[in-house]
Structure formats: C-alpha cells, structure tokens
Design an enzyme around this catalytic site. Sequence first.
Site, PDB file in Angstrom:
ATOM      1  CB  SER A 142      23.067   8.163  59.168  1.00 51.76           C
ATOM      2  OG  SER A 142      22.840   9.234  58.276  1.00 51.76           O
ATOM      3  CG  HIS A 188      25.246   6.008  55.769  1.00 58.36           C
ATOM      4  ND1 HIS A 188      25.428   5.063  54.778  1.00 58.36           N
ATOM      5  CD2 HIS A 188      24.141   6.719  55.422  1.00 58.36           C
ATOM      6  CE1 HIS A 188      24.470   5.193  53.880  1.00 58.36           C
ATOM      7  NE2 HIS A 188      23.680   6.199  54.234  1.00 58.36           N
ATOM      8  CG  ASP A 228      22.277   9.559  54.249  1.00 61.40           C
ATOM      9  OD1 ASP A 228      22.277   8.640  53.408  1.00 61.40           O
ATOM     10  OD2 ASP A 228      22.012   9.374  55.443  1.00 61.40           O
ATOM     11  CG  MET A 255      19.972  14.025  50.980  1.00 60.73           C
ATOM     12  SD  MET A 255      18.682  14.289  52.225  1.00 60.73           S
ATOM     13  CE  MET A 255      18.922  12.843  53.248  1.00 60.73           C
ATOM     14  CG  HIS A 265      22.909   6.829  50.408  1.00 56.88           C
ATOM     15  ND1 HIS A 265      21.819   6.719  51.259  1.00 56.88           N
ATOM     16  CD2 HIS A 265      22.416   6.596  49.159  1.00 56.88           C
ATOM     17  CE1 HIS A 265      20.745   6.449  50.567  1.00 56.88           C
ATOM     18  NE2 HIS A 265      21.078   6.362  49.293  1.00 56.88           N
ATOM     19  CG  MET A 282      19.880   9.564  48.736  1.00 54.55           C
ATOM     20  SD  MET A 282      18.868   9.699  50.233  1.00 54.55           S
ATOM     21  CE  MET A 282      20.167   9.960  51.439  1.00 54.55           C
ATOM     22  CG  MET A 326      16.611   3.945  50.118  1.00 57.67           C
ATOM     23  SD  MET A 326      17.719   4.762  51.287  1.00 57.67           S
ATOM     24  CE  MET A 326      16.589   5.795  52.220  1.00 57.67           C
ATOM     25  N   GLY A 381      15.304  11.113  51.768  1.00 59.03           N
ATOM     26  CA  GLY A 381      15.195  12.571  51.773  1.00 59.03           C
ATOM     27  C   GLY A 381      15.206  13.205  53.139  1.00 59.03           C
ATOM     28  CG  PHE A 382      12.857  14.734  54.906  1.00 57.56           C
ATOM     29  CD1 PHE A 382      13.178  16.046  55.239  1.00 57.56           C
ATOM     30  CD2 PHE A 382      12.162  14.492  53.734  1.00 57.56           C
ATOM     31  CE1 PHE A 382      12.809  17.085  54.414  1.00 57.56           C
ATOM     32  CE2 PHE A 382      11.782  15.532  52.901  1.00 57.56           C
ATOM     33  CZ  PHE A 382      12.106  16.838  53.242  1.00 57.56           C
ATOM     34  N   GLY A 383      15.697  12.401  57.599  1.00 53.06           N
ATOM     35  CA  GLY A 383      15.953  11.502  58.710  1.00 53.06           C
ATOM     36  C   GLY A 383      14.760  11.430  59.640  1.00 53.06           C
ATOM     37  N   GLY A 384      14.780  10.458  60.541  1.00 48.08           N
ATOM     38  CA  GLY A 384      13.756  10.371  61.571  1.00 48.08           C
ATOM     39  C   GLY A 384      12.456   9.730  61.154  1.00 48.08           C
ATOM     40  CG  ASP A 433      19.991   4.918  54.898  1.00 49.68           C
ATOM     41  OD1 ASP A 433      19.682   5.333  56.024  1.00 49.68           O
ATOM     42  OD2 ASP A 433      20.529   5.639  54.028  1.00 49.68           O
ATOM     43  N   GLY A 473      15.267   4.210  59.845  1.00 57.16           N
ATOM     44  CA  GLY A 473      14.410   3.703  60.907  1.00 57.16           C
ATOM     45  C   GLY A 473      14.955   2.510  61.665  1.00 57.16           C
ATOM     46  CB  SER A 488      16.810   9.620  64.365  1.00 60.80           C
ATOM     47  OG  SER A 488      16.695  10.491  63.264  1.00 60.80           O
TER      48      SER A 488
END
Length: 235
Positions: free
Chosen positions: A14, A39, A41, A43, A72, A74, A143, A148-151, A181, A183, A204
């Site tokens: 990503s 990938h 993302d 947003m 993707h 969002m 999901m 909304g947020f990485g990590g 998508d 973790g 990440s």
Amino acid sequence: MTLSRRRVPLLAPSLLAADFGNLQAETERLATSAADWLHCDVMDGRFVPNISFGLPVLQAIHRHAAQPLDVHLMIEEPQHYLAAFREAGATTITVHYEACTHLHRVVQQIKALGCQAGVALNPHTPVGVLEDIAADLDLVLIMSVNPGFGGQSFIPNTLRKVAAMKELLVDTGSAALIEIDGGVTLENAGALVEAGADVLVAGSFVFNSPDPVATLAQLRAHLDATIGAELSGQE
C-alpha cells in the site's frame, strides 16, 4: 475449501505508507520486487476521517508503475469519479458497500469501464450482504482494521470473516478474489492465506522496514512455504 480452489496469493504493498515526498522513487523501486499490484488508498475526509491523495497523484504513480494499480476508494458517492480513476490508471477499482446505495449499478459501471470491480467491507459489516452480488464481483476487500489510517493493529476476527467469505463465494459460484487490507505482517499472513485470502495488502509492514523490497521478498517466501506445507499435508 478444496485444493483445486487454492490460488497463489498476490502481494499488494500500500502506497499510503510510502514516502509521499519520493513517490516516484518508491514506485520505481518496487518494479522488480515481489509486489504483484500496487495498492492505492484514496480517502476523502468524509467517508473516512482522513484525506490521502486523489487523481493527480494517482496519475503520477501510474506513469512510473510497473504493476497494475489496485485503487481502493474510501470515498462518498464513488460513482461520480469512476471514469476519472480509470483514466488516471486504475486497473481494479474497489468501492465500499457502506458508501453505495445502488451497489449493483456501481459495480456494473466499473466493469463497463474495463476495470476489475471490487467491493470492500468495513469490520462491522457481515459478509452476507454480498450474497446477491457476489457472482458479479472480481474482488472482495475485507478491512482488517477500521478504514482511514495506516499503521493500525490487525483485528483477529478477520480470520473468521475471511473463511465465511470464502464459503459464500464457493456457494454462489463466484470467482472473486478475497483481499485483506490492514495490519498484515509475517505473523498473520500465513493464517490469512490458509483461511482463504488471495491478495494481501501490506503498508506499514513494508514501507516502515529498512528495505521494502527485501521485506516483500521475505513475505513472498513465507507465503510460498505456507502453501507448500499445505500441499504436503494433503498428499
């Protein structure tokens, strides 16, 4: 699931986790890596509480990418932007079930553009909502974190959800891939593939490592070993 339905899992790093100040370099160094897709993302700050990047950035990524772009969305009202994202370089366009009042129409719009059509499900959305449209899909994105947020940390219930999604796809005769998508790491990648995942998005874990290309190679080797062990166990 029978062995005949086992697919070699695809890797889709990503770019949300990449260095935005060096996106050309980040994209180009993945050209010969183990990445199958890139990938992206997108947003909008409305559907999710964050803003990432839009069409001009995707166009720039496409100019330097060796792999297909897995986009993707969002975003709210994605139907208004599908053609623009196709023109910007998207190969796969995934919209959220939760953002589409007329989901079947949106899926058909994506297909008419010549793209693969995907639908994403938030962690709280059950897989059963896709029963009547599963056969029309090329991809289902589950999901494994809140969007909304990485990590973020992986949600353990995702494993059960992947297995349930795989069962639904088999029951409906759908050939859709299951994408995960959020973790994804070496610790859970093998279990996800065993549960039925076909595409793993890793952000990440890849880009926060000292060498993203080496990390992707390590993840690929781990997945190959997982598949090999599964094959050996069924001989």
